[in-house]
Design an enzyme around this catalytic site. Structure first.
Site, PDB file in Angstrom:
ATOM      1  N   ASP A  24       3.390  -2.350 -13.234  1.00 49.63           N
ATOM      2  CA  ASP A  24       4.798  -2.323 -12.826  1.00 49.63           C
ATOM      3  C   ASP A  24       5.470  -3.573 -13.387  1.00 49.63           C
ATOM      4  O   ASP A  24       4.831  -4.339 -14.124  1.00 49.63           O
ATOM      5  CB  ASP A  24       4.902  -2.291 -11.290  1.00 49.63           C
TER       6      ASP A  24
ATOM      7  N   ASP B 190       7.737  -6.888 -11.940  1.00 48.89           N
ATOM      8  CA  ASP B 190       8.166  -7.573 -10.715  1.00 48.89           C
ATOM      9  C   ASP B 190       9.243  -8.607 -11.027  1.00 48.89           C
ATOM     10  O   ASP B 190       9.080  -9.412 -11.952  1.00 48.89           O
ATOM     11  CB  ASP B 190       6.967  -8.301 -10.078  1.00 48.89           C
TER      12      ASP B 190
ATOM     13  N   ASP C 267       9.445  -3.664  -8.917  1.00 50.56           N
ATOM     14  CA  ASP C 267       9.579  -4.303  -7.606  1.00 50.56           C
ATOM     15  C   ASP C 267      10.626  -5.403  -7.688  1.00 50.56           C
ATOM     16  O   ASP C 267      10.576  -6.234  -8.595  1.00 50.56           O
ATOM     17  CB  ASP C 267       8.250  -4.944  -7.162  1.00 50.56           C
TER      18      ASP C 267
HETATM   19  P1  ATP Z   1       0.091  -5.665 -12.478  1.00 53.60           P
HETATM   20  O1  ATP Z   1       0.234  -6.056 -13.888  1.00 53.60           O
HETATM   21  O2  ATP Z   1      -1.001  -4.664 -12.253  1.00 53.60           O
HETATM   22  O3  ATP Z   1       1.385  -5.238 -11.848  1.00 53.60           O
HETATM   23  P2  ATP Z   1       0.413  -7.948 -10.775  1.00 53.60           P
HETATM   24  O4  ATP Z   1      -0.361  -9.198 -10.623  1.00 53.60           O
HETATM   25  O5  ATP Z   1       1.821  -8.057 -11.220  1.00 53.60           O
HETATM   26  O6  ATP Z   1      -0.419  -6.982 -11.725  1.00 53.60           O
HETATM   27  P3  ATP Z   1       1.424  -6.699  -8.353  1.00 53.60           P
HETATM   28  O7  ATP Z   1       0.748  -5.735  -7.438  1.00 53.60           O
HETATM   29  O8  ATP Z   1       2.638  -6.204  -9.039  1.00 53.60           O
HETATM   30  O9  ATP Z   1       0.313  -7.181  -9.367  1.00 53.60           O
HETATM   31  O10 ATP Z   1       1.760  -7.957  -7.473  1.00 53.60           O
HETATM   32  C1  ATP Z   1       2.398  -9.119  -7.982  1.00 53.60           C
HETATM   33  C2  ATP Z   1       2.443 -10.190  -6.916  1.00 53.60           C
HETATM   34  O11 ATP Z   1       3.326  -9.836  -5.880  1.00 53.60           O
HETATM   35  C3  ATP Z   1       1.086 -10.463  -6.278  1.00 53.60           C
HETATM   36  O12 ATP Z   1       0.863 -11.847  -6.259  1.00 53.60           O
HETATM   37  C4  ATP Z   1       1.198  -9.962  -4.871  1.00 53.60           C
HETATM   38  O13 ATP Z   1       0.509 -10.804  -3.982  1.00 53.60           O
HETATM   39  C5  ATP Z   1       2.694  -9.997  -4.628  1.00 53.60           C
HETATM   40  N1  ATP Z   1       3.115  -8.866  -3.806  1.00 53.60           N
HETATM   41  C6  ATP Z   1       3.048  -7.572  -4.144  1.00 53.60           C
HETATM   42  N2  ATP Z   1       3.538  -6.794  -3.181  1.00 53.60           N
HETATM   43  C7  ATP Z   1       3.924  -7.620  -2.189  1.00 53.60           C
HETATM   44  C8  ATP Z   1       4.529  -7.457  -0.920  1.00 53.60           C
HETATM   45  N3  ATP Z   1       4.840  -6.263  -0.460  1.00 53.60           N
HETATM   46  N4  ATP Z   1       4.807  -8.551  -0.195  1.00 53.60           N
HETATM   47  C9  ATP Z   1       4.519  -9.763  -0.656  1.00 53.60           C
HETATM   48  N5  ATP Z   1       3.951 -10.003  -1.852  1.00 53.60           N
HETATM   49  C10 ATP Z   1       3.664  -8.952  -2.598  1.00 53.60           C
HETATM   50 MN    MN Z   2       3.083  -6.346 -11.175  1.00 54.38          MN
HETATM   51 MN    MN Z   3       4.390  -5.236  -8.016  1.00 56.83          MN
END
Ligand code: ATP
Ligand code: MN
Ligand code: MN
Length: 371
Positions: free
Chosen positions: A205, A207, A295
């Protein structure tokens, strides 16, 4: 020993926040195996060994070179008997019997498939499995199954959102959201977080933190942005969670607890994306867009550094930052604040560097947080 001899190798910390971990993983043979084991324990709700394998994987990811014999693991933290047995097997015959067994297990395969759908967690996947369902067509053909709105979109956009998002696509989405946010309030601030901020080439995703310096305005900014995305016809799914932020609350002890900032989980339509020549083009599909998971989180400006640190990840890095704060410093850290239990006071921070400094940690760059 008081001081280590000059030839001694630097010891590896048990805390990911005291290690530098880039995206380059020299020990993927081991870490892939550990992830399968961790996931299998997760599906069976056995938390201890699940975390142990994730910790072990994280330690190996931080190493500058491949582990090529068991001797090289001697001084490494977080490697237990089970972990070492798996490593030994991998070193000797290139595969692990236990991992192979899990990978060919019907329950594991089915839960893995079901949880790959947006909105389907281990609980739901397990429930469906127990009902005898084994494939997506089983689920979609079962009249007694009620899918929630999130799962409906998960199935609807399955092909697109299970395909990874590129850095270029993340950048393109950033431009779209930046433009929308600035049209609403010219002082809007947008920052890419998550895996892309850590330098990853691909993600599941994208962020972002999006906020404004105007106090209180961040509480409504996200819903304004979503309205505009809807207006433009690019909002395919949204789950909005308004702010429940309370400045007087102590940081949470529980890691998995979500933070209290306003946030939304979206599926957006990204125009002009590289579908051409992509996997979908086999039947001459020349549709010029794809669906992407996005997100957005909107903290008040005085909590920006905490939110940025918390949303940059990785999950293992975040876990260890909190564990380090609690166990080594008697402090509580979460996405909102840092609290010193000895002094009984909150420690303010304008930048991530301030937070590392409060914790007495060397600063770790975002691209070194791929623990
Ligand atoms: P990917 O490339 O698979 O997306 P990512 O490290 O970006 O890997 P994510 O699941 O998108 O993984 O999460 C990014 C960060 O946001 C993580 O550090 C996670 O702890 C934090 N995070 C995700 N969802 C929430 C939430 N609902 N509330 C607080 N923090 C969150
Ligand atoms: Mn992510
Ligand atoms: Mn995310």
């Amino acid at each position: 020993p008081e001081s280590s001899p000059p030839t001694a190798k630097a010891t590896v910390s048990q805390y990911a926040c005291q290690r530098r971990t880039t995206t380059e993983n020299k020990n993927q043979i081991f870490t892939d195996a550990f992830e399968v084991l961790a996931e299998s324990y997760e599906f069976n709700e056995i938390e201890g060994p699940c975390l142990a394998f994730r910790r072990a994987a994280s330690v190996l990811k931080s190493l500058p070179s491949e582990v090529d014999c068991m001797g090289a693991t001697q001084d490494l933290p977080c490697l237990g008997e089970h972990t070492k047995a798996v490593m030994e097997e991998l070193l000797q015959c290139g595969h692990s019997f236990e991992v192979e067994k899990i990978l060919s297990d019907e329950r594991y395969q089915t839960l893995k498939l079901f949880t790959s759908v947006f909105g389907v967690g281990p609980k739901t996947a397990e429930k469906w499995y127990r009902r005898g369902l084994r494939s997506f067509s089983d689920i979609l053909a079962e009249p007694s199954i009620h899918l929630n709105r999130m799962q409906e979109s998960g199935f609807l956009h399955y092909g697109d959102i299970s395909r990874s998002v590129s850095k270029a696509e993340a950048r393109a989405l950033g431009n779209v959201i930046d433009e929308v946010a600035r049209a609403i309030t010219p002082d809007a601030i947008l920052a890419l977080t998550g895996g892309f901020r850590r330098g990853k080439e691909f993600g599941h995703d994208v962020d972002f933190i999006v906020t404004t310096p105007e106090p209180g305005r961040e509480k409504t900014l996200l819903s304004n942005i979503m309205d505009e995305l809807k207006e433009q016809g690019i909002l395919l799914y949204s789950d909005y969670q308004p702010s429940t932020f309370d400045i007087s609350k102590l940081p949470s002890h529980r890691f998995e607890a979500m933070d209290h900032f306003a946030k939304c989980f979206l599926i957006l339509r990204l125009e002009g994306s590289q579908v051409e020549g992509g996997l979908n083009s086999a039947e001459g599909d020349s549709r010029g867009w794809r669906a992407v998971r996005v997100d957005l989180v909107s903290p008040p400006m005085d909590r920006y550094a905490f939110a940025l640190l918390g949303w940059t990840g990785s999950r293992q890095f975040e876990r260890d930052l909190r564990r380090f704060a609690r166990l080594e410093r008697r402090m509580l850290l979460d996405n909102h604040a840092l609290y010193d239990k000895t002094k009984k006071e909150f420690l303010a921070a304008a930048t991530e560097k301030d937070i590392f400094a409060h914790l007495g940690l060397e600063y770790i760059e975002p691209w070194q947080r791929n623990a």
